[in-house]
Motif scaffolding. Structure first.
Motif, PDB file in Angstrom:
ATOM      1  N   PHE A 145       4.483 -12.405  10.242  1.00 35.06           N
ATOM      2  CA  PHE A 145       5.364 -11.403   9.641  1.00 35.06           C
ATOM      3  C   PHE A 145       4.967 -11.118   8.199  1.00 35.06           C
ATOM      4  N   GLN A 146       4.756 -12.164   7.432  1.00 37.95           N
ATOM      5  CA  GLN A 146       4.438 -11.964   6.022  1.00 37.95           C
ATOM      6  C   GLN A 146       3.107 -11.248   5.840  1.00 37.95           C
ATOM      7  N   LYS A 151       4.170  -6.530   1.541  1.00 38.34           N
ATOM      8  CA  LYS A 151       3.216  -6.141   0.507  1.00 38.34           C
ATOM      9  C   LYS A 151       3.897  -6.371  -0.838  1.00 38.34           C
ATOM     10  N   ALA A 152       3.269  -7.161  -1.668  1.00 38.91           N
ATOM     11  CA  ALA A 152       3.846  -7.456  -2.973  1.00 38.91           C
ATOM     12  C   ALA A 152       3.656  -6.237  -3.873  1.00 38.91           C
ATOM     13  N   GLY A 153       4.725  -5.526  -4.124  1.00 36.28           N
ATOM     14  CA  GLY A 153       4.647  -4.316  -4.933  1.00 36.28           C
ATOM     15  C   GLY A 153       5.123  -4.510  -6.353  1.00 36.28           C
TER      16      GLY A 153
END
Length: 172
Positions: A145-146, A151-153
């Motif tokens: 899932f990760q 997405k690290a925004g």
């Protein structure tokens, strides 16, 4: 793989449209000596090499993620095989030993061997099954899932809060 080339084509089409729409304005700027920001417009310059390298990195990350997911499933499969082998060994060392004894002893000993087999099965195999289910769920949430959706925004996580929503709506 074709994404950088598609983006390059779209960029060229947008540039053609921009030139055809602003042709008169560009001629006027040249006559008056103004350059209008060097032709950069509102966005950044299109860097094909940068986009191509970024796409290669994304492809490598995708392939590595796929291999990682497959290896994770293989670990679960190996745990399942260990479960099968352990159940065979437990059966052979308990119930089969009780069945191989002579008549008067096997009837009594079978009760004790069944109790031992049942206790070992519950203790070890059921514990392994619970661990397998837990690890599989954990793997699905944190690994797949990760890596697929997260997405690290750079935005701070704000959990859904009904109480805060109600307070904000009543304050307005």
């Amino acid at each position: 793989f074709p994404k950088p080339f598609i983006l390059l084509w779209q960029h060229k089409q947008a540039e053609k449209k921009k030139v055809s729409l602003e042709g008169h304005r560009l001629l006027e700027d040249e006559e008056t000596g103004h350059h209008g920001g060097g032709g950069h417009g509102h966005g950044e310059e299109f860097e094909f090499g940068e986009i191509f390298i970024h796409q290669i990195i994304e492809t490598i990350e995708y392939v590595l993620g796929t291999v990682s997911h497959t290896a994770s499933y293989l670990r679960i499969w190996a745990l399942s095989l260990a479960h099968q082998q352990l159940s065979l060994v437990f059966f052979q060392k308990t119930l089969t030993m009780g069945l191989e004894m002579s008549f008067p002893a096997n009837g009594i000993m079978l009760y004790f061997m069944f109790a031992a087999w049942f206790g070992i099965t519950l203790g070890v195999l059921l514990g392994m099954d619970v661990l397998e289910c837990f690890l599989h769920t954990l793997r699905l949430h944190w690994v797949e899932f990760q890596s697929k959706f997260y997405k690290a925004g750079g935005e701070k996580f704000a959990p859904f809060d009904v109480r805060k929503m109600l307070l904000d709506s009543t304050a307005e």
